[in-house]
Write an enzyme that holds these catalytic residues in place. Structure first.
Site, PDB file in Angstrom:
ATOM      1  N   LYS A 117      -4.087  -1.205   9.204  1.00  8.05           N
ATOM      2  CA  LYS A 117      -5.186  -1.254   8.234  1.00  8.05           C
ATOM      3  C   LYS A 117      -6.545  -0.962   8.868  1.00  8.05           C
ATOM      4  O   LYS A 117      -7.513  -0.645   8.165  1.00  8.05           O
ATOM      5  CB  LYS A 117      -5.214  -2.620   7.540  1.00  8.05           C
ATOM      6  CG  LYS A 117      -4.022  -2.888   6.633  1.00  8.05           C
ATOM      7  CD  LYS A 117      -4.161  -4.225   5.927  1.00  8.05           C
ATOM      8  CE  LYS A 117      -3.035  -4.479   4.935  1.00  8.05           C
ATOM      9  NZ  LYS A 117      -1.770  -4.846   5.565  1.00  8.05           N
ATOM     10  N   GLY A 169      -1.328  -8.440  12.801  1.00  6.73           N
ATOM     11  CA  GLY A 169      -0.211  -7.678  12.264  1.00  6.73           C
ATOM     12  C   GLY A 169       1.064  -8.469  12.441  1.00  6.73           C
ATOM     13  O   GLY A 169       1.272  -9.075  13.502  1.00  6.73           O
ATOM     14  N   SER A 197      -5.405  -9.243   4.525  1.00  7.08           N
ATOM     15  CA  SER A 197      -4.410  -8.220   4.847  1.00  7.08           C
ATOM     16  C   SER A 197      -3.670  -7.766   3.590  1.00  7.08           C
ATOM     17  O   SER A 197      -2.440  -7.789   3.518  1.00  7.08           O
ATOM     18  CB  SER A 197      -3.423  -8.744   5.893  1.00  7.08           C
ATOM     19  OG  SER A 197      -2.787  -7.665   6.548  1.00  7.08           O
ATOM     20  N   ASN A 198      -4.441  -7.322   2.593  1.00  4.19           N
ATOM     21  CA  ASN A 198      -3.903  -6.980   1.282  1.00  4.19           C
ATOM     22  C   ASN A 198      -3.259  -5.590   1.305  1.00  4.19           C
ATOM     23  O   ASN A 198      -3.945  -4.570   1.403  1.00  4.19           O
ATOM     24  CB  ASN A 198      -5.036  -7.040   0.257  1.00  4.19           C
ATOM     25  CG  ASN A 198      -4.552  -6.890  -1.167  1.00  4.19           C
ATOM     26  OD1 ASN A 198      -3.897  -5.921  -1.496  1.00  4.19           O
ATOM     27  ND2 ASN A 198      -4.901  -7.854  -2.005  1.00  4.19           N
ATOM     28  N   ASN A 199      -1.934  -5.561   1.193  1.00  7.90           N
ATOM     29  CA  ASN A 199      -1.199  -4.299   1.260  1.00  7.90           C
ATOM     30  C   ASN A 199      -1.480  -3.383   0.078  1.00  7.90           C
ATOM     31  O   ASN A 199      -1.565  -2.161   0.228  1.00  7.90           O
ATOM     32  CB  ASN A 199       0.304  -4.566   1.330  1.00  7.90           C
ATOM     33  CG  ASN A 199       0.722  -5.205   2.630  1.00  7.90           C
ATOM     34  OD1 ASN A 199       0.022  -5.115   3.637  1.00  7.90           O
ATOM     35  ND2 ASN A 199       1.859  -5.864   2.632  1.00  7.90           N
ATOM     36  N   SER A 216       0.299  -4.677  10.363  1.00 10.75           N
ATOM     37  CA  SER A 216      -0.950  -4.583   9.587  1.00 10.75           C
ATOM     38  C   SER A 216      -2.193  -4.192  10.385  1.00 10.75           C
ATOM     39  O   SER A 216      -3.259  -4.006   9.795  1.00 10.75           O
ATOM     40  CB  SER A 216      -1.216  -5.900   8.855  1.00 10.75           C
ATOM     41  OG  SER A 216      -0.430  -5.971   7.682  1.00 10.75           O
ATOM     42  N   ASP A 228      11.986  -6.895   0.245  1.00  3.14           N
ATOM     43  CA  ASP A 228      10.554  -7.151   0.047  1.00  3.14           C
ATOM     44  C   ASP A 228      10.071  -6.786  -1.353  1.00  3.14           C
ATOM     45  O   ASP A 228       9.024  -7.267  -1.801  1.00  3.14           O
ATOM     46  CB  ASP A 228       9.724  -6.358   1.065  1.00  3.14           C
ATOM     47  CG  ASP A 228       9.940  -6.841   2.489  1.00  3.14           C
ATOM     48  OD1 ASP A 228      10.074  -8.061   2.676  1.00  3.14           O
ATOM     49  OD2 ASP A 228       9.996  -5.995   3.405  1.00  3.14           O
TER      50      ASP A 228
END
Length: 494
Positions: free
Chosen positions: A88, A447, A333-335, A85, A178
């Site tokens: 990002k 991350g 940490s919004n995907n 992450s 996932d």
């Protein structure tokens, strides 16, 4: 603008190199003292890097001065590592530069029909333009607005328009294991979030103990018919182990709930993704309309399609500004937000709401600020893909270059702050680096993937200097987080 910036950097570099020949004795003593200071930091970090957890992992570490960009420590700085992450950081920077801090997403309710005696004679269109912050309360507000306009019945169809983006729902590299969960939710231009964390395209599924020996009580928030619940779980006496498991069968909308839920416990909660965010949003919108007394004709259908040109808006809303959206995006940490931003950049710059176009914009941004685009390899915007590769040198240089951007304060404010108990401040560092000197002095993006851990951001040192820290690790036999945190603490203590 970008070209002139690169030329200016080159000129300044030449001047700095030329002037370094003429250093006075006093200046040389200062330089030597600084070198000695960083020598101790290097020794301390090298000592930490000798930890077996780092020796068994593949690592890339770079530490540089935030004010000059000078590297003061490096360990395989050019090795390509999966960033997870911390990817990002690039997505956020590119979005702020491309879309602007004040950018907003839009959602509209439209029709080509007219209202006569309480009936809307025509279709009702719900058009999405990527807003990841759309909530049920906003759909309720749309319904209220329509009711105030005298609409009691719709003769036509309820049409969801998600054509702002393409039909590719899952970013590259998403693993089947996932897919059922919020962090791998499908991306649509018309989507809905279950709460203020804005995990768009997911539903909060909660299983709580019911009566002993009976099935658990299941609730969905928001309540939706797009998920089919298969409840195989059971309420058991107090003192038993909670073995509840909530997942979705891949490729279906079947939510499978299994295990035991002991009396006296809170049960279990999972954010479960839906297979079709557009259908999910339409389902909730139709419920909102029904709650306001708005019905549909017997022959009406709920369908997906494109809004025609000859329509008028009945209701609309704009999301919060990007500078505010950056907080839940980076802190939590919004995907989903990351992938929406990629498609939105593609739509705005290349008129194509796709990952191909969005990632191209991100590559163009990398080039525009003078980074080496050949060293950035990525196939998503969130960092979920294991195929993403970047070195700590390149990532730390990005963190150095963005400090001169007019939107840097927004970018910096969005980073998790070490040890802060407020989750919208501490974010993913809320429960890490909780003591001095690191607490409050490390602002960085984390991350984490299986066997991959990373940290990249800024460290305010004991002497008041700001250093850029980038630590990337992969192929970890055991978690390297404790070692990464020791490095961050050592830098903060410098």
């Amino acid at each position: 603008m970008r070209i002139w910036r690169k030329l200016l950097v080159s000129v300044v570099s030449i001047v700095m190199i030329s002037s370094s020949v003429f250093i006075s004795t006093g200046e040389q003593n200062t330089v030597e003292a600084a070198a000695t200071s960083y020598s101790s930091l290097k020794r301390n970090i090298n000592s930490i890097m000798a930890d077996d957890r780092m020796k068994s992992a593949s690592t890339s570490v770079t530490v540089r001065k935030a004010n000059t960009g000078e590297i003061v420590y490096e360990h395989y700085a050019d090795k390509s590592i999966t960033p997870a992450s911390t990817m990002k950081l690039l997505t956020g920077a590119a979005a702020l530069e491309t879309l602007g801090e004040n950018y907003r997403f839009s959602t509209s309710v439209l029709t080509e029909g007219k209202v006569k005696k309480g009936t809307l004679n025509g279709n009702l269109y719900l058009k999405g333009q990527g807003d990841p912050t759309l909530l049920k309360k906003h759909l309720d507000s749309f319904a209220t607005t329509l009711a105030k306009q005298g609409i009691k019945k719709v003769s036509g169809n309820l049409v969801g328009d998600d054509t702002w983006y393409d039909n590719d729902r899952l970013s590259a590299g998403i693993l089947a294991e996932d897919e059922p969960f919020y962090y791998a939710a499908p991306i649509s231009a018309l989507t809905l979030s279950p709460n203020g964390d804005y995990d768009a395209g997911s539903v909060i599924v909660t299983a709580r103990p019911g009566k002993n020996g009976r099935a658990t009580n299941i609730t969905l928030a928001p309540a939706t018919a797009v998920l089919q619940v298969v409840n195989n779980s059971k309420t058991v006496p107090k003192g038993y182990k909670n073995t509840l498991k909530i997942t979705r069968k891949v490729g279906t909308n079947k939510v499978i709930i299994s295990g035991n839920s002991p009396l006296g416990t809170s049960g279990k909660k999972e954010w479960i993704s839906v297979t079709d965010p557009t259908a999910y949003t339409l389902d909730i919108f139709k419920k909102s309309l029904a709650e306001k007394g708005i019905t549909f004709s017997a022959g009406s259908k709920v369908v997906q399609g494109k809004t025609p040109a000859n329509v008028k808006a009945l209701a609309s809303r704009k999301s919060m500004k990007l500078k505010d959206l950056m907080i839940p995006f980076m802190k939590l940490s919004n995907n989903t937000i990351a992938e929406v931003l990629a498609k939105e950049m593609g739509k705005v710059v290349h008129d194509e709401g796709s990952w191909k176009a969005g990632l191209l914009v991100m590559q163009e941004y990398v080039l525009s600020i003078g980074l080496d685009a050949t060293k950035w390899k990525f196939e998503d915007a969130s960092g979920m893909s294991y195929s993403n590769k970047i070195s700590s040198r390149q990532l730390s240089e990005l963190l150095y270059l963005v400090r001169s951007e007019p939107w840097y304060s927004t970018f910096n404010k969005s980073l998790p702050v070490a040890g802060s108990s407020d989750r919208l401040v501490g974010g993913t560092l809320k429960n890490r680096l909780k003591t001095a000197p690191a607490k409050g002095n490390i602002t960085a993006k984390t991350g984490s993937l299986k066997n991959i851990k990373s940290l990249a951001g800024y460290a305010k040192t004991r002497s008041g200097e700001t250093l850029i820290i980038t630590v990337l690790t992969e192929k970890n036999k055991s978690s390297t987080i404790p070692v990464i945190d020791r490095i961050a603490t050592t830098i903060a203590n410098h």
